[in-house]
Design a protein around this motif. Structure first.
Motif, PDB file in Angstrom:
ATOM      1  N   GLN A   1     -11.599   1.026   2.656  1.00 57.02           N
ATOM      2  CA  GLN A   1     -11.370   2.348   2.108  1.00 57.02           C
ATOM      3  C   GLN A   1     -11.868   2.388   0.664  1.00 57.02           C
ATOM      4  O   GLN A   1     -11.808   1.373  -0.039  1.00 57.02           O
ATOM      5  N   PRO A   2     -12.334   3.538   0.234  1.00 55.54           N
ATOM      6  CA  PRO A   2     -12.827   3.629  -1.141  1.00 55.54           C
ATOM      7  C   PRO A   2     -11.668   3.545  -2.138  1.00 55.54           C
ATOM      8  O   PRO A   2     -10.531   3.922  -1.818  1.00 55.54           O
ATOM      9  N   PRO A   3     -11.937   3.073  -3.339  1.00 55.57           N
ATOM     10  CA  PRO A   3     -10.874   2.942  -4.337  1.00 55.57           C
ATOM     11  C   PRO A   3     -10.279   4.277  -4.774  1.00 55.57           C
ATOM     12  O   PRO A   3      -9.201   4.299  -5.366  1.00 55.57           O
ATOM     13  N   ASP A   4     -10.935   5.393  -4.460  1.00 55.49           N
ATOM     14  CA  ASP A   4     -10.400   6.675  -4.926  1.00 55.49           C
ATOM     15  C   ASP A   4      -9.089   7.063  -4.239  1.00 55.49           C
ATOM     16  O   ASP A   4      -8.440   8.019  -4.660  1.00 55.49           O
ATOM     17  N   ILE A   5      -8.647   6.324  -3.228  1.00 62.03           N
ATOM     18  CA  ILE A   5      -7.329   6.611  -2.647  1.00 62.03           C
ATOM     19  C   ILE A   5      -6.226   6.309  -3.666  1.00 62.03           C
ATOM     20  O   ILE A   5      -5.106   6.785  -3.529  1.00 62.03           O
ATOM     21  N   LEU A   6      -6.565   5.526  -4.705  1.00 61.31           N
ATOM     22  CA  LEU A   6      -5.606   5.229  -5.768  1.00 61.31           C
ATOM     23  C   LEU A   6      -5.640   6.287  -6.864  1.00 61.31           C
ATOM     24  O   LEU A   6      -4.919   6.183  -7.847  1.00 61.31           O
ATOM     25  N   GLY A   7      -6.492   7.293  -6.677  1.00 62.31           N
ATOM     26  CA  GLY A   7      -6.550   8.422  -7.592  1.00 62.31           C
ATOM     27  C   GLY A   7      -7.700   8.348  -8.580  1.00 62.31           C
ATOM     28  O   GLY A   7      -8.127   7.274  -8.980  1.00 62.31           O
ATOM     29  N   THR A   8      -8.204   9.504  -8.921  1.00 65.06           N
ATOM     30  CA  THR A   8      -9.242   9.666  -9.938  1.00 65.06           C
ATOM     31  C   THR A   8      -8.852  10.873 -10.793  1.00 65.06           C
ATOM     32  O   THR A   8      -7.846  11.545 -10.521  1.00 65.06           O
ATOM     33  N   LYS A   9      -9.664  11.172 -11.777  1.00 66.19           N
ATOM     34  CA  LYS A   9      -9.402  12.371 -12.598  1.00 66.19           C
ATOM     35  C   LYS A   9      -9.447  13.630 -11.732  1.00 66.19           C
ATOM     36  O   LYS A   9      -8.720  14.584 -11.974  1.00 66.19           O
ATOM     37  N   GLU A  10     -10.311  13.609 -10.710  1.00 60.58           N
ATOM     38  CA  GLU A  10     -10.505  14.792  -9.876  1.00 60.58           C
ATOM     39  C   GLU A  10      -9.622  14.805  -8.632  1.00 60.58           C
ATOM     40  O   GLU A  10      -9.426  15.858  -8.019  1.00 60.58           O
ATOM     41  N   LYS A  11      -9.099  13.652  -8.250  1.00 59.71           N
ATOM     42  CA  LYS A  11      -8.392  13.558  -6.959  1.00 59.71           C
ATOM     43  C   LYS A  11      -7.100  12.757  -7.141  1.00 59.71           C
ATOM     44  O   LYS A  11      -7.140  11.623  -7.630  1.00 59.71           O
ATOM     45  N   PRO A  12      -5.986  13.325  -6.717  1.00 61.71           N
ATOM     46  CA  PRO A  12      -4.732  12.578  -6.862  1.00 61.71           C
ATOM     47  C   PRO A  12      -4.668  11.396  -5.883  1.00 61.71           C
ATOM     48  O   PRO A  12      -5.315  11.402  -4.836  1.00 61.71           O
ATOM     49  N   ALA A  13      -3.883  10.404  -6.243  1.00 61.15           N
ATOM     50  CA  ALA A  13      -3.694   9.227  -5.389  1.00 61.15           C
ATOM     51  C   ALA A  13      -3.024   9.635  -4.076  1.00 61.15           C
ATOM     52  O   ALA A  13      -2.179  10.534  -4.049  1.00 61.15           O
ATOM     53  N   THR A  14      -3.428   8.973  -2.992  1.00 63.75           N
ATOM     54  CA  THR A  14      -2.769   9.200  -1.701  1.00 63.75           C
ATOM     55  C   THR A  14      -1.718   8.123  -1.432  1.00 63.75           C
ATOM     56  O   THR A  14      -0.978   8.227  -0.463  1.00 63.75           O
ATOM     57  N   ILE A  15      -1.684   7.099  -2.288  1.00 64.37           N
ATOM     58  CA  ILE A  15      -0.703   6.027  -2.176  1.00 64.37           C
ATOM     59  C   ILE A  15      -0.537   5.371  -3.548  1.00 64.37           C
ATOM     60  O   ILE A  15      -1.491   5.329  -4.323  1.00 64.37           O
ATOM     61  N   ALA A  16       0.650   4.882  -3.801  1.00 62.04           N
ATOM     62  CA  ALA A  16       0.888   4.190  -5.071  1.00 62.04           C
ATOM     63  C   ALA A  16       0.131   2.867  -5.085  1.00 62.04           C
ATOM     64  O   ALA A  16       0.017   2.187  -4.058  1.00 62.04           O
ATOM     65  N   LYS A  17      -0.387   2.512  -6.254  1.00 63.42           N
ATOM     66  CA  LYS A  17      -1.195   1.291  -6.388  1.00 63.42           C
ATOM     67  C   LYS A  17      -0.431   0.049  -5.918  1.00 63.42           C
ATOM     68  O   LYS A  17      -0.986  -0.774  -5.185  1.00 63.42           O
ATOM     69  N   ASN A  18       0.813  -0.102  -6.307  1.00 65.01           N
ATOM     70  CA  ASN A  18       1.597  -1.279  -5.891  1.00 65.01           C
ATOM     71  C   ASN A  18       1.766  -1.350  -4.379  1.00 65.01           C
ATOM     72  O   ASN A  18       1.691  -2.421  -3.785  1.00 65.01           O
ATOM     73  N   GLN A  19       1.999  -0.195  -3.747  1.00 65.57           N
ATOM     74  CA  GLN A  19       2.158  -0.182  -2.290  1.00 65.57           C
ATOM     75  C   GLN A  19       0.839  -0.531  -1.604  1.00 65.57           C
ATOM     76  O   GLN A  19       0.821  -1.288  -0.630  1.00 65.57           O
ATOM     77  N   ALA A  20      -0.258   0.010  -2.096  1.00 68.03           N
ATOM     78  CA  ALA A  20      -1.576  -0.314  -1.527  1.00 68.03           C
ATOM     79  C   ALA A  20      -1.848  -1.809  -1.634  1.00 68.03           C
ATOM     80  O   ALA A  20      -2.283  -2.446  -0.662  1.00 68.03           O
ATOM     81  N   PHE A  21      -1.581  -2.372  -2.795  1.00 73.83           N
ATOM     82  CA  PHE A  21      -1.782  -3.803  -3.024  1.00 73.83           C
ATOM     83  C   PHE A  21      -0.916  -4.615  -2.062  1.00 73.83           C
ATOM     84  O   PHE A  21      -1.399  -5.557  -1.420  1.00 73.83           O
ATOM     85  N   ASP A  22       0.347  -4.254  -1.943  1.00 69.84           N
ATOM     86  CA  ASP A  22       1.246  -4.972  -1.032  1.00 69.84           C
ATOM     87  C   ASP A  22       0.758  -4.889   0.413  1.00 69.84           C
ATOM     88  O   ASP A  22       0.795  -5.881   1.150  1.00 69.84           O
ATOM     89  N   ASN A  23       0.296  -3.715   0.840  1.00 72.98           N
ATOM     90  CA  ASN A  23      -0.214  -3.553   2.206  1.00 72.98           C
ATOM     91  C   ASN A  23      -1.404  -4.469   2.464  1.00 72.98           C
ATOM     92  O   ASN A  23      -1.484  -5.119   3.508  1.00 72.98           O
ATOM     93  N   VAL A  24      -2.340  -4.488   1.516  1.00 71.45           N
ATOM     94  CA  VAL A  24      -3.545  -5.302   1.684  1.00 71.45           C
ATOM     95  C   VAL A  24      -3.188  -6.788   1.713  1.00 71.45           C
ATOM     96  O   VAL A  24      -3.622  -7.522   2.610  1.00 71.45           O
ATOM     97  N   VAL A  25      -2.380  -7.230   0.763  1.00 69.19           N
ATOM     98  CA  VAL A  25      -2.024  -8.651   0.696  1.00 69.19           C
ATOM     99  C   VAL A  25      -1.287  -9.087   1.965  1.00 69.19           C
ATOM    100  O   VAL A  25      -1.625 -10.109   2.573  1.00 69.19           O
ATOM    101  N   LYS A  26      -0.300  -8.312   2.380  1.00 69.39           N
ATOM    102  CA  LYS A  26       0.490  -8.654   3.572  1.00 69.39           C
ATOM    103  C   LYS A  26      -0.404  -8.743   4.820  1.00 69.39           C
ATOM    104  O   LYS A  26      -0.298  -9.681   5.605  1.00 69.39           O
ATOM    105  N   THR A  27      -1.287  -7.774   4.964  1.00 73.54           N
ATOM    106  CA  THR A  27      -2.174  -7.762   6.136  1.00 73.54           C
ATOM    107  C   THR A  27      -3.164  -8.913   6.079  1.00 73.54           C
ATOM    108  O   THR A  27      -3.388  -9.603   7.070  1.00 73.54           O
ATOM    109  N   TRP A  28      -3.777  -9.144   4.910  1.00 75.50           N
ATOM    110  CA  TRP A  28      -4.766 -10.221   4.811  1.00 75.50           C
ATOM    111  C   TRP A  28      -4.139 -11.594   4.954  1.00 75.50           C
ATOM    112  O   TRP A  28      -4.799 -12.537   5.380  1.00 75.50           O
ATOM    113  N   GLN A  29      -2.871 -11.737   4.635  1.00 70.42           N
ATOM    114  CA  GLN A  29      -2.200 -13.011   4.910  1.00 70.42           C
ATOM    115  C   GLN A  29      -2.177 -13.267   6.412  1.00 70.42           C
ATOM    116  O   GLN A  29      -2.429 -14.384   6.869  1.00 70.42           O
ATOM    117  N   GLN A  30      -1.917 -12.220   7.185  1.00 72.64           N
ATOM    118  CA  GLN A  30      -1.950 -12.339   8.647  1.00 72.64           C
ATOM    119  C   GLN A  30      -3.371 -12.609   9.145  1.00 72.64           C
ATOM    120  O   GLN A  30      -3.580 -13.401  10.058  1.00 72.64           O
TER     121      GLN A  30
END
Length: 170
Positions: A124-153
């Motif tokens: 997914q593109p990094p803009d899901i964490l928000g840009t000046k023009e587009k609000p975040a669709t998920i909090a950065k910490n939650q996105a990071f936790d999701n990625v780390v947890k999944t990649w551990q598996q």
């Protein structure tokens, strides 16, 4: 001994996306150019788990490369999120289940080809964490936790198959 390999997605995405160079032609061309191997871009019309669903079809694919004197240095598979191909990781609402099911299919394909290096990215593109023009669709910490947890598996699944995982970050 140094060996040189190239990613085959260069021949089926970007300017070649509308009319990809057929994979057998890519193999022949890479050998003529003096490459020792190829990193398989398992996208679209090029070899992937969908168009090589059986062990027999995968053995034939492996033989195509080896018969040309090339070896597989790694693989990059089609895990991305785009219209009609939903694959979320950072903002997955299913705990990464869909991503992991797609990944398992791609790891089995990788194993069957004898490839020992599997490339992942966040799909997914990094803009899901928000840009000046587009609000975040998920909090950065939650996105990071999701990625780390999944990649551990992912790393556990890959290790069980004798495959290394590498992250290409964008």
């Amino acid at each position: 001994m140094k060996r040189i390999s190239i990613g085959t997605w260069a021949y089926c995405v970007g300017p070649d996306m509308e009319k990809p160079i057929p994979f057998p032609e890519v193999v022949t061309g890479l050998k003529k150019l003096g490459f020792d191997g190829l990193e398989l871009g398992a996208f679209f019309s090029h070899p992937n788990p969908e168009n090589h669903p059986t062990l027999e079809s995968r053995k034939a694919l492996k033989s195509l490369g080896e018969g040309s004197g090339l070896s597989f240095s790694g693989i990059a598979t089609d895990m991305w999120d785009y219209p009609n191909h939903p694959c979320h990781l950072a903002d997955a609402t299913d705990g990464g289940a869909h991503y992991l099911s797609m990944l398992k299919k791609n790891l089995e394909f990788t194993r069957d080809l004898g490839i020992t290096l599997f490339r992942v990215d966040t799909v997914q593109p990094p803009d899901i964490l928000g840009t000046k023009e587009k609000p975040a669709t998920i909090a950065k910490n939650q996105a990071f936790d999701n990625v780390v947890k999944t990649w551990q598996q992912v790393c556990k699944m890959a290790a069980d198959m004798g495959i290394l995982v590498t992250w290409e970050f964008e």
